[in-house]
Design a protein around this motif. Structure first.
Motif, PDB file in Angstrom:
ATOM      1  N   ASP A  69       1.955   3.979  -3.024  1.00 52.85           N
ATOM      2  CA  ASP A  69       1.873   5.340  -2.964  1.00 52.85           C
ATOM      3  C   ASP A  69       3.113   6.041  -3.377  1.00 52.85           C
ATOM      4  O   ASP A  69       3.383   7.309  -3.919  1.00 52.85           O
ATOM      5  CB  ASP A  69       1.356   5.876  -1.771  1.00 52.85           C
ATOM      6  N   SER A  92       4.470   8.775  -6.375  1.00 44.27           N
ATOM      7  CA  SER A  92       4.793  10.105  -5.894  1.00 44.27           C
ATOM      8  C   SER A  92       5.976  10.478  -6.675  1.00 44.27           C
ATOM      9  O   SER A  92       6.325  11.724  -6.856  1.00 44.27           O
ATOM     10  CB  SER A  92       4.535  10.415  -4.340  1.00 44.27           C
ATOM     11  N   GLU A 128       0.918  -1.419   0.027  1.00 40.30           N
ATOM     12  CA  GLU A 128       0.204   0.008   0.084  1.00 40.30           C
ATOM     13  C   GLU A 128       0.997   1.258   0.039  1.00 40.30           C
ATOM     14  O   GLU A 128       0.755   2.091  -0.871  1.00 40.30           O
ATOM     15  CB  GLU A 128      -0.943  -0.048   1.230  1.00 40.30           C
ATOM     16  N   ASN A 129       1.580   1.305   1.033  1.00 40.24           N
ATOM     17  CA  ASN A 129       2.552   2.479   0.979  1.00 40.24           C
ATOM     18  C   ASN A 129       3.566   2.411  -0.139  1.00 40.24           C
ATOM     19  O   ASN A 129       4.146   3.549  -0.656  1.00 40.24           O
ATOM     20  CB  ASN A 129       3.470   2.501   2.258  1.00 40.24           C
TER      21      ASN A 129
END
Length: 161
Positions: free
Chosen positions: A45, A49, A41-42
């Motif tokens: 992201d 980014s 999940e991280n």
């Protein structure tokens, strides 16, 4: 004693407490192909980014570049070597980003108008020239702004563009 008192305290999430440590742990998990242990999940992201930060960097560098080009054009008597160094540095760094990420080549043109507005504000703040005295329409194109050899000429007395 309650059951809650017997439970160990929750382990702090390295993503929240030590981002660098988390990145290194994720890299090691990838290197050793331990995909099931990844913090997906991280990680998703963060990977997404990275592209956003490249886009933001182009925009930020374009603002500084345009502000300095305006200062160059409209304050010929105050020109400094530092201005040409800044102009060169911003162009060079934008070119390096575009070389590393060719899919971002259209990005400077897509943010040129907004970057020019911010560049006008920057030039006004740094020179003391009223913001409204800088033209609303850029006096140079995005191609000229990014051209390593281009420096705008000072305006004619009759042509304040």
């Amino acid at each position: 004693m309650s059951n809650a008192a017997l439970k160990p305290p929750p382990v702090a999430d390295p993503y929240e407490t030590d981002f660098y440590l988390w990145t290194q742990a994720q890299a090691e998990l990838l290197r050793t192909r331990r995909f099931e242990e990844l913090d997906l999940e991280n990680l998703i992201d963060e990977v997404a980014s990275v592209g956003g930060s490249e886009r933001r960097e182009i925009g930020n560098r374009l603002v500084v570049l345009l502000g300095h080009l305006l200062k160059w054009k409209y304050q010929p008597g105050a020109r400094k070597n530092g201005w040409t160094a800044t102009i060169f540095e911003q162009r060079t760094q934008i070119a390096l980003i575009l070389r590393a990420s060719p899919s971002l080549k259209p990005h400077p043109a897509s943010v040129f108008a907004a970057s020019y507005l911010s560049g006008r504000l920057l030039a006004s703040k740094e020179t003391g020239i009223d913001f409204t005295l800088f033209p609303e329409v850029p006096p140079f194109t995005v191609v000229q702004a990014l051209d390593l050899d281009y420096l705008p000429k000072e305006p004619d007395l009759l042509d304040q563009s």
